[in-house]
Design a protein around this motif. Structure first.
Motif, PDB file in Angstrom:
ATOM      1  N   ALA A  39      10.208   8.194  -5.702  1.00  0.00           N
ATOM      2  CA  ALA A  39      11.014   9.593  -4.165  1.00  0.00           C
ATOM      3  C   ALA A  39      10.383  10.283  -4.324  1.00  0.00           C
ATOM      4  N   HIS A  40       9.595  10.698  -4.060  1.00  0.00           N
ATOM      5  CA  HIS A  40       8.313  12.198  -3.975  1.00  0.00           C
ATOM      6  C   HIS A  40       8.221  11.587  -2.912  1.00  0.00           C
ATOM      7  N   ARG A  41       7.620  10.206  -3.524  1.00  0.00           N
ATOM      8  CA  ARG A  41       6.603   9.518  -1.926  1.00  0.00           C
ATOM      9  C   ARG A  41       7.640   9.802  -0.449  1.00  0.00           C
ATOM     10  N   ILE A  42       8.221   8.732  -0.835  1.00  0.00           N
ATOM     11  CA  ILE A  42       9.308   8.677   0.211  1.00  0.00           C
ATOM     12  C   ILE A  42       9.805   9.677   0.907  1.00  0.00           C
ATOM     13  N   GLY A  43      10.329  10.879   0.703  1.00  0.00           N
ATOM     14  CA  GLY A  43      10.593  12.335   0.868  1.00  0.00           C
ATOM     15  C   GLY A  43      11.998  12.676   0.527  1.00  0.00           C
ATOM     16  N   ILE A  44      12.002  12.308  -0.405  1.00  0.00           N
ATOM     17  CA  ILE A  44      13.915  13.039  -0.888  1.00  0.00           C
ATOM     18  C   ILE A  44      13.977  14.248  -1.250  1.00  0.00           C
ATOM     19  N   PRO A  45      14.731  14.691  -0.630  1.00  0.00           N
ATOM     20  CA  PRO A  45      14.472  16.231  -1.051  1.00  0.00           C
ATOM     21  C   PRO A  45      15.082  16.619  -1.981  1.00  0.00           C
ATOM     22  N   MET A  46      14.368  17.729  -2.848  1.00  0.00           N
ATOM     23  CA  MET A  46      14.847  18.773  -3.578  1.00  0.00           C
ATOM     24  C   MET A  46      15.801  19.429  -3.884  1.00  0.00           C
ATOM     25  N   ALA A  47      16.470  20.126  -4.488  1.00  0.00           N
ATOM     26  CA  ALA A  47      17.587  20.557  -4.866  1.00  0.00           C
ATOM     27  C   ALA A  47      16.760  22.593  -4.217  1.00  0.00           C
ATOM     28  N   ALA A  48      17.893  22.625  -2.926  1.00  0.00           N
ATOM     29  CA  ALA A  48      17.691  23.751  -2.986  1.00  0.00           C
ATOM     30  C   ALA A  48      17.112  24.973  -4.277  1.00  0.00           C
ATOM     31  N   SER A  49      17.431  25.148  -5.270  1.00  0.00           N
ATOM     32  CA  SER A  49      16.922  25.736  -6.570  1.00  0.00           C
ATOM     33  C   SER A  49      15.486  25.465  -7.051  1.00  0.00           C
ATOM     34  N   THR A  50      15.265  24.247  -6.068  1.00  0.00           N
ATOM     35  CA  THR A  50      13.778  24.259  -6.765  1.00  0.00           C
ATOM     36  C   THR A  50      13.014  25.102  -5.899  1.00  0.00           C
ATOM     37  N   PHE A  51      12.033  26.039  -6.974  1.00  0.00           N
ATOM     38  CA  PHE A  51      11.034  26.557  -6.163  1.00  0.00           C
ATOM     39  C   PHE A  51       9.287  25.836  -6.420  1.00  0.00           C
ATOM     40  N   THR A  52       9.620  25.155  -7.049  1.00  0.00           N
ATOM     41  CA  THR A  52       7.805  24.250  -8.021  1.00  0.00           C
ATOM     42  C   THR A  52       7.701  22.970  -6.961  1.00  0.00           C
ATOM     43  N   ASP A  53       6.663  22.561  -6.601  1.00  0.00           N
ATOM     44  CA  ASP A  53       6.466  21.160  -5.973  1.00  0.00           C
ATOM     45  C   ASP A  53       5.298  21.011  -7.056  1.00  0.00           C
ATOM     46  N   ALA A  54       4.926  20.506  -7.817  1.00  0.00           N
ATOM     47  CA  ALA A  54       3.802  20.629  -8.697  1.00  0.00           C
ATOM     48  C   ALA A  54       3.237  19.193  -8.289  1.00  0.00           C
ATOM     49  N   LEU A  55       3.764  18.700  -7.587  1.00  0.00           N
ATOM     50  CA  LEU A  55       3.228  16.980  -7.449  1.00  0.00           C
ATOM     51  C   LEU A  55       2.297  17.270  -6.012  1.00  0.00           C
ATOM     52  N   ARG A  56       3.346  17.799  -5.235  1.00  0.00           N
ATOM     53  CA  ARG A  56       2.550  18.532  -3.749  1.00  0.00           C
ATOM     54  C   ARG A  56       1.414  19.697  -3.959  1.00  0.00           C
ATOM     55  N   ASP A  57       1.582  19.986  -4.881  1.00  0.00           N
ATOM     56  CA  ASP A  57       0.773  21.341  -4.724  1.00  0.00           C
ATOM     57  C   ASP A  57      -0.667  20.209  -5.366  1.00  0.00           C
ATOM     58  N   ALA A  58      -0.322  19.098  -5.997  1.00  0.00           N
ATOM     59  CA  ALA A  58      -1.964  18.758  -6.840  1.00  0.00           C
ATOM     60  C   ALA A  58      -2.208  17.625  -5.872  1.00  0.00           C
ATOM     61  N   GLU A  59      -0.989  16.799  -5.404  1.00  0.00           N
ATOM     62  CA  GLU A  59      -1.822  16.265  -4.036  1.00  0.00           C
ATOM     63  C   GLU A  59      -2.658  16.927  -2.748  1.00  0.00           C
ATOM     64  N   ASN A  60      -2.097  18.829  -2.420  1.00  0.00           N
ATOM     65  CA  ASN A  60      -3.092  19.148  -1.481  1.00  0.00           C
ATOM     66  C   ASN A  60      -3.835  19.265  -1.790  1.00  0.00           C
ATOM     67  N   GLU A  61      -4.316  19.646  -2.597  1.00  0.00           N
ATOM     68  CA  GLU A  61      -5.643  20.269  -4.250  1.00  0.00           C
ATOM     69  C   GLU A  61      -6.060  19.281  -3.740  1.00  0.00           C
ATOM     70  N   GLN A  62      -5.908  17.859  -4.116  1.00  0.00           N
ATOM     71  CA  GLN A  62      -7.288  16.917  -4.070  1.00  0.00           C
ATOM     72  C   GLN A  62      -7.787  16.439  -2.293  1.00  0.00           C
ATOM     73  N   LYS A  63      -6.250  16.777  -1.214  1.00  0.00           N
ATOM     74  CA  LYS A  63      -6.749  16.441   0.003  1.00  0.00           C
ATOM     75  C   LYS A  63      -8.161  17.832   0.101  1.00  0.00           C
ATOM     76  N   GLY A  64      -7.609  18.963   0.002  1.00  0.00           N
ATOM     77  CA  GLY A  64      -8.932  20.042   0.206  1.00  0.00           C
ATOM     78  C   GLY A  64      -9.782  19.085  -0.394  1.00  0.00           C
ATOM     79  N   LYS A  65     -10.166  18.826  -1.896  1.00  0.00           N
ATOM     80  CA  LYS A  65     -11.640  18.734  -2.294  1.00  0.00           C
ATOM     81  C   LYS A  65     -12.067  17.153  -1.419  1.00  0.00           C
ATOM     82  N   GLY A  66     -10.861  16.162  -1.162  1.00  0.00           N
ATOM     83  CA  GLY A  66     -12.243  15.360  -0.351  1.00  0.00           C
ATOM     84  C   GLY A  66     -12.283  15.469   1.081  1.00  0.00           C
ATOM     85  N   ALA A  67     -11.754  16.648   1.533  1.00  0.00           N
ATOM     86  CA  ALA A  67     -12.114  16.594   2.923  1.00  0.00           C
ATOM     87  C   ALA A  67     -14.128  17.850   2.433  1.00  0.00           C
ATOM     88  N   GLN A  68     -14.596  18.305   1.625  1.00  0.00           N
ATOM     89  CA  GLN A  68     -14.947  19.087   1.404  1.00  0.00           C
ATOM     90  C   GLN A  68     -16.583  18.310   1.313  1.00  0.00           C
TER      91      GLN A  68
END
Length: 114
Positions: free
Chosen positions: A85-114
């Protein structure tokens, strides 16, 4: 006496199964529905199986195998559903503040670019 204990445990399991169904109706987005359905239904199923074990002690090995199967498959399937569901972009509730999976994926992308 064993039947009374078994009945009480089965009733507790039925309560958790009911709350799982209620959670599927009341939660605001797919991710919280998956969590509510999985956690409560796993506990409800295990309690029902334990209650059945009190009714039929000779079924204990079979019930233990079924309980093991439930404990292994419910969390794995909910995890797979949530990631899909996260991968295909199902939206989270408006009250959700943290997306740990998105943060981890962005961190992995940042390490891969170095």
């Amino acid at each position: 006496m064993m039947e009374l204990v078994g009945s009480i445990i089965i009733l507790a399991g039925a309560f958790f199964l009911f709350s799982a169904g209620l959670g599927l109706l009341r939660m605001p987005d797919a991710f919280t529905r998956i969590q509510a359905g999985t956690k409560a239904s796993t506990l409800g199923n295990i309690l029902v199986l334990v209650g059945l074990g009190f009714y039929h002690p000779d079924w204990s090995l079979k019930l233990l195998i079924v309980a093991y199967f439930v404990l292994m498959t419910n969390p794995l399937s909910s995890h797979a559903l949530s990631r899909a569901a996260h991968r295909i972009g199902i939206p989270m509730a408006a009250s959700t503040f943290t997306d740990a999976l998105r943060d981890a994926e962005n961190e992995q992308k940042g390490k891969g670019a170095q």
